[in-house]
Write a protein that holds these residues in place. Structure first.
Motif, PDB file in Angstrom:
ATOM      1  N   CYS A 104      -4.041   9.914  -2.038  1.00  0.00           N
ATOM      2  CA  CYS A 104      -3.481   8.726  -1.403  1.00  0.00           C
ATOM      3  C   CYS A 104      -3.951   7.548  -2.233  1.00  0.00           C
ATOM      4  CB  CYS A 104      -3.962   8.581   0.035  1.00  0.00           C
ATOM      5  SG  CYS A 104      -3.410   7.023   0.755  1.00  0.00           S
ATOM      6  N   ARG A 105      -3.022   6.721  -2.678  1.00  0.00           N
ATOM      7  CA  ARG A 105      -3.395   5.577  -3.504  1.00  0.00           C
ATOM      8  C   ARG A 105      -3.540   4.299  -2.691  1.00  0.00           C
ATOM      9  NH1 ARG A 105      -5.908   5.347  -8.085  1.00  0.00           N
ATOM     10  NH2 ARG A 105      -4.550   3.984  -9.314  1.00  0.00           N
ATOM     11  N   CYS A 106      -3.208   4.371  -1.405  1.00  0.00           N
ATOM     12  CA  CYS A 106      -3.171   3.132  -0.626  1.00  0.00           C
ATOM     13  C   CYS A 106      -4.339   2.948   0.322  1.00  0.00           C
ATOM     14  CB  CYS A 106      -1.892   3.068   0.200  1.00  0.00           C
ATOM     15  SG  CYS A 106      -0.363   3.224  -0.711  1.00  0.00           S
ATOM     16  N   THR A 107      -4.664   3.967   1.082  1.00  0.00           N
ATOM     17  CA  THR A 107      -5.503   3.745   2.269  1.00  0.00           C
ATOM     18  C   THR A 107      -6.996   3.786   2.010  1.00  0.00           C
ATOM     19  OG1 THR A 107      -5.603   6.102   2.786  1.00  0.00           O
ATOM     20  CG2 THR A 107      -3.774   4.844   3.745  1.00  0.00           C
ATOM     21  N   GLN A 131       0.011   3.635   4.915  1.00  0.00           N
ATOM     22  CA  GLN A 131       0.474   2.405   4.265  1.00  0.00           C
ATOM     23  C   GLN A 131       1.868   2.664   3.702  1.00  0.00           C
ATOM     24  OE1 GLN A 131      -2.239  -0.037   1.997  1.00  0.00           O
ATOM     25  NE2 GLN A 131      -3.957   0.440   3.342  1.00  0.00           N
ATOM     26  N   CYS A 132       1.952   3.048   2.424  1.00  0.00           N
ATOM     27  CA  CYS A 132       3.309   3.249   1.900  1.00  0.00           C
ATOM     28  C   CYS A 132       3.972   4.465   2.525  1.00  0.00           C
ATOM     29  CB  CYS A 132       3.301   3.354   0.382  1.00  0.00           C
ATOM     30  SG  CYS A 132       2.809   4.967  -0.258  1.00  0.00           S
ATOM     31  N   GLY A 133       3.172   5.410   2.989  1.00  0.00           N
ATOM     32  CA  GLY A 133       3.725   6.547   3.703  1.00  0.00           C
ATOM     33  C   GLY A 133       4.172   7.702   2.831  1.00  0.00           C
ATOM     34  N   PHE A 134       4.022   7.575   1.526  1.00  0.00           N
ATOM     35  CA  PHE A 134       4.519   8.634   0.643  1.00  0.00           C
ATOM     36  C   PHE A 134       3.632   9.876   0.710  1.00  0.00           C
ATOM     37  CE2 PHE A 134       6.201  10.403  -3.387  1.00  0.00           C
ATOM     38  CZ  PHE A 134       7.550  10.150  -3.202  1.00  0.00           C
ATOM     39  N   CYS A 135       2.334   9.669   0.943  1.00  0.00           N
ATOM     40  CA  CYS A 135       1.432  10.814   1.052  1.00  0.00           C
ATOM     41  C   CYS A 135       1.398  11.373   2.459  1.00  0.00           C
ATOM     42  CB  CYS A 135       0.009  10.417   0.655  1.00  0.00           C
ATOM     43  SG  CYS A 135      -0.784   9.328   1.876  1.00  0.00           S
ATOM     44  N   LEU A 156       1.990   6.866  -5.765  1.00  0.00           N
ATOM     45  CA  LEU A 156       2.263   8.288  -5.526  1.00  0.00           C
ATOM     46  C   LEU A 156       3.739   8.616  -5.770  1.00  0.00           C
ATOM     47  CD1 LEU A 156       0.582  10.701  -4.903  1.00  0.00           C
ATOM     48  CD2 LEU A 156       1.102  10.430  -2.491  1.00  0.00           C
TER      49      LEU A 156
END
Ligand code: FES
Ligand code: FES
Lengths: 792, 159
Positions: free
Chosen positions: B135-138, B99-103, A200
């Motif tokens: 979201c690409r992580c969760t 996770q990464c927190g960007f979203c 993202l």
């Protein structure tokens, strides 16, 4: 290794959670560099393959507000991790659409963009290669004339004069005679297209060279130390004068491993010194100007005996590795030494080719080649099961590698829970129960796939850890593994707290700054829990030892009589006798003689894999190819509409052998995220290209799975067969969770409809076409049968 | 050049000099140093820049700064009150929604806008509300779960 633990093995909340829900978490783009900040833009090649006849930057340089213009004429150094085949900016030739040809740093983004339009580049177009097999054909244009001169790692074997930048082969047993003994053989071809990781957060880097010659780089990267290593080497900067600072990363999935845009920014910062220069990739650039996942054409041949035991495999992998393969060459190697999947195969022939094409640069992506090869292997196995009428779970149970078996490279497989994982994944879908009834015009299918994956890294990939006590006995833990969302800060703090005997909450873990943080090779290969975890445990043990020695000396007792619990040093037999860690870990302990002993407690730990061996170049055999394999399985139950080809995912189960789940919730969350990425890449994602030109460079045309595409139910679990050399028995699982998702779904499609989708992604169109084809074939078959019948 | 807009962000009033093409996202990040709305695409396709503007969740990268004149804006920085996390924040922490927190900031603001206008959303309402947030992580499921649990906590606390 079943010691009782307090913090390890519990689902404490993430170290980074508070920062991330409050907006406090800083990413590179959130950092402020003051009014002196310059903005960079790159001029990129519009051609997939062309000679650069001339570059004229004079008009751009004259534009007011432009502070630096750079091209390959100014900086022509090579850079790369495993094979130095790439220059910072294109020199003489461009080899993919999007390759940086020139860069501008200006007062504003707009001025930088205007300046790009003023750069004149004259190209002479060359024939391109857009298919890995075409790259190997005689007479194919050679993309890297200097391949033979490139520096490379000792385990990479470029073939000068060809487009093969690495060739890895396995020759084990005797496949030819083994195939003759097989009762059944299947031979198939599979295809995986290029993908974009699509984190993202797009890539962003800021570089500054101050007047004293100190270089600082702030970058969204998985690899601060690899950045420093590669950039310092390439630009001949003494290592201690290049400082890399990497705050939180907004998703990496491999795309932010190694060096990418940083090699373009530093030259601009050198020229614009001492002003900082920032490059923030647009979403469009992100799609094809950084690493993409390599494409793959796989040919697999599997033979079994009448009992369903695998006797031989002959697999050929043609990697569409793109224009530069400085990193991708090692994927070729990894797919070779893992080429059979997690099965016992006595006779193996595998050839894995890393092929240059005029596609974007292939690089590491979550799974490092494993999702791609398992797409082929696991479907081929399913085909064999159908052929011999054996249940796919039974087949996998029969052939799964167990501890003590010899793997494809001839090494001894360590104890593992693969069979347990296969059974658990099947059980969670009620595999032995009849399938539920499908809706009108729909079919229900079930499929399963297993996997293995080893950390793919050089044999000397090492880790360091430092932990420093504070006056109140809280701890700052310094490590350089990146928190990219996988939760590494959390599990490191858990391990340290466990060993130190202090509460988890007392530990803070820092994002790295190469000036102050200890060395870590890279945040890749799902290696941190294992490798960095070992270093952290050693650092904590080192600090613990110092503390206990101090207390033992003070009390005049033996070390073994002492423990640290909840921040207090205690005498085990007499828990009333205590010394708080508070203050004593900094100010020491005053002895009966009135003298102070001790001082600030600093723990240090390091780790290096001790015993990975090289593999024979001709046979790919060797005693220890990799440090270990993590294994697992997934199963899928789908409902598919026969008319539209639309897939509805009813259930997906997954189970991995993680050795020890340091944080069970984190493992489950990785599994769910991996299932998402596995199904998204398996069913939706493809970087579409026409003659090297990317066609879907935005988030509307590059489709990813949404919340509505997720399965109705997910059953994520793990088993724990300890890793002998893992911290608390743990091994990694971050990437593995996406590996078997796509083939499990593909096998479910076959189970439902009797059609096999061999090329990713499994779109409704492909399913409808395959069904049509099948109907046609069965009609033809009937006609032929009728014709034969009439003759008779 | 020389357009002054007035806006209220997280309860504070600001007058900001903006350029014509400047977006609300630029103003928040570059001029007010409120960096929780992220630049994920700047094309309205990812939701990382989501803020609440006049009670609606919007992609701030698509809102021109001048359109935000006199608007009331909320970002994730507004959620924590008196040192206490908002139930949504707490639930994201507890349910593996990060996770990464960007979203995360954008996701939280989409969820907040939803429960502000509908305190009792269905699972489908929740999915719809975050449909524009990538979201690409969760794998999304933990996020939906977190929002559901926050809703039930808030109902309990409210009653
Ligand atoms: S940055 Fe606004 S929607 Fe992506
Ligand atoms: S947590 Fe990384 S994009 Fe959602």
């Amino acid at each position: 290794m079943s010691v009782k633990t307090r913090v390890v093995g519990t689902s404490v909340s993430r170290k980074d959670a508070l920062e991330k829900v409050t907006g406090a978490a800083k990413f590179v783009d959130d950092m402020k560099f003051g009014p002196g900040l310059l903005h960079a833009k790159l001029l990129r090649s519009p051609y997939p393959h062309a000679r650069i006849i001339k570059i004229d930057t004079s008009k751009a340089e004259a534009l007011p507000g432009v502070r630096a213009v750079i091209s390959g004429k100014d900086f022509n150094q090579y850079i790369g991790l495993y094979l130095l085949d790439r220059t910072l900016y294109a020199v003489d030739k461009v080899r993919y659409v999007g390759e940086p040809v020139a860069g501008v740093a200006a007062e504003t983004v707009e001025i930088a963009e205007d300046a790009l339009k003023l750069i004149d580049v004259e190209y002479e177009e060359l024939t391109g290669i857009f298919d890995p097999e075409d790259a190997l054909k005689p007479g194919a244009p050679i993309l890297h004339e200097k391949l033979g001169e490139y520096e490379c790692a000792p385990f990479i074997f470029p073939q000068p004069g060809t487009n093969i930048s690495n060739y890895f082969k396995v020759r084990k047993g005797d496949v030819d005679s083994a195939f003759k003994q097989c009762a059944h053989i299947t031979e198939q071809e599979y295809f995986v297209p290029h993908l974009q990781h699509t984190p993202l957060e797009t890539h962003v880097a800021v570089a500054k060279v101050d007047d004293a010659g100190l270089y600082t780089l702030w970058t969204s990267s998985q690899s601060p130390f690899a950045q420093r290593n590669l950039l310092a080497k390439s630009l001949e900067i003494p290592y201690h004068k290049l400082r890399v600072i990497t705050p939180y990363v907004g998703g990496g999935f491999g795309s932010k491993a190694g060096v990418s845009i940083e090699g373009c920014v530093i030259p601009l910062a050198i020229k614009a010194s001492p002003r900082p220069v920032k490059l923030h990739l647009t979403r469009e650039e992100e799609f094809y100007c950084t690493f993409v996942r390599q494409g793959l054409k796989a040919k697999v041949k599997i033979g079994v005996d009448s009992e369903g035991r695998i006797l031989a495999m002959e697999n050929t992998y043609y990697w569409d590795a793109g224009a530069y393969t400085e990193y991708g060459v090692n994927i070729t190697r990894a797919s070779g030494y893992s080429s059979t999947g997690p099965y016992l195969v006595p006779n193996v022939k595998a050839d894995s080719y890393c092929c240059y094409t005029n596609h974007p640069v292939g690089g590491p992506m979550r799974g490092f080649g494993m999702p791609e090869i398992h797409w082929a292997i696991e479907q081929a196995i399913d085909t064999i099961c159908c052929k011999i009428g054996m249940d796919p779970v039974e087949f996998r149970m029969k052939n799964a590698l167990k501890g003590g078996d010899l793997s494809v490279t001839g090494g001894v497989m360590h104890p593992n829970g693969l069979k347990k994982c296969i059974l658990k994944a099947a059980q969670d879908l009620s595999w032995d129960q009849p399938k539920p009834k499908a809706g009108e015009g729909r079919k229900i299918g079930r499929g399963i796939a297993a996997m293995w994956k080893a950390p793919a890294m050089p044999p000397d990939a090492s880790s360091g850890a430092i932990l420093k006590f504070n006056e109140d006995a809280t701890v700052n833990l310094l490590v350089s593994g990146m928190e990219i969302g996988q939760g590494t800060h959390t599990v490191m703090a858990q391990m340290a707290a466990e060993v130190l005997g202090i509460p988890y909450e007392w530990i803070r873990v820092h994002t790295p700054d190469t000036d102050y943080s200890p060395y870590e090779w890279q945040t890749v290969a799902s290696r941190l829990t294992w490798s960095m975890g070992n270093a952290v445990v050693k650092a904590a043990e080192d600090a613990r030892q110092q503390i206990l020695e101090l207390a033992a000396n003070h009390w005049g007792c033996g070390l073994e009589e002492l423990d640290i619990q909840n921040g207090m040093i205690i005498q085990i037999e007499d828990p009333g006798k205590t010394i708080p860690l508070k203050d004593s870990v900094i100010y020491g302990i005053r002895g009966k003689d009135g003298n102070l002993r001790g001082g600030p407690i600093i723990g240090r730990g390091n780790f290096i894999p001790p015993d990975v061996t090289p593999l024979d170049r001709e046979t790919g055999q060797g005693p220890k190819a990799v440090v270990h394999f993590t294994t697992g399985a997934q199963a899928a139950e789908i409902e598919v509409d026969e008319e539209t080809g639309r897939i509805h995912l009813r259930k997906i189960s997954s189970c991995y052998d993680v050795g020890k789940a340091i944080n069970p919730l984190n493992v489950i969350c990785q599994s769910i995220g991996g299932i998402y990425m596995g199904l998204s890449t398996g069913m939706f994602e493809q970087l579409k290209m026409h003659n090297g030109t990317p066609l879907n460079n935005n988030l509307s045309d590059y489709v990813t799975a949404t919340v509505a595409d997720m399965p109705d139910e997910i059953f994520a679990s793990f088993v724990e067969v300890p890793q002998a050399d893992g911290p608390f028995g743990a091994r990694g699982v971050g990437e593995h969770t996406m590996v078997p998702t796509a083939p499990a779904i593909a096998n479910a499609i076959y189970d439902a409809l009797g059609v096999r989708i061999r090329s990713m992604p499994m779109t409704p169109e492909k399913i409808v076409c395959a069904l049509k084809q099948k109907r046609l074939e069965s009609k033809d078959k009937k006609k032929i049968e009728q014709a034969f019948a009439s003759i008779e | 050049m020389g357009n002054v807009i007035n806006l209220k962000v997280n309860g504070l009033n600001y007058s900001v000099d903006v350029e014509l093409g400047e977006t609300l996202l630029d103003v928040l990040r570059e001029k007010l140093d409120i960096t929780s709305p992220k630049r994920g695409c700047e094309m309205g396709e990812c939701g990382a820049c989501t803020v609440i503007m006049n009670d609606l969740a919007v992609n701030s990268c698509l809102v021109l700064a001048i359109e935000a004149n006199n608007a009331e804006i909320y970002t994730v920085e507004s959620l924590k009150k008196n040192g206490k996390l908002h139930p949504l924040q707490k639930s994201f922490v507890d349910n593996g929604a990060i996770q990464c927190g960007f979203c995360t900031p954008g996701m939280l603001m989409s969820a907040k806008a939803l429960i502000d206008r509908n305190p009792d959303p269905t699972e489908d309402d929740i999915k719809e509300a975050i449909a524009g947030n990538i979201c690409r992580c969760t794998g999304y499921k933990p996020i939906v779960e977190a929002i559901k649990k926050a809703v039930s906590t808030m109902k309990k606390e409210g009653s």
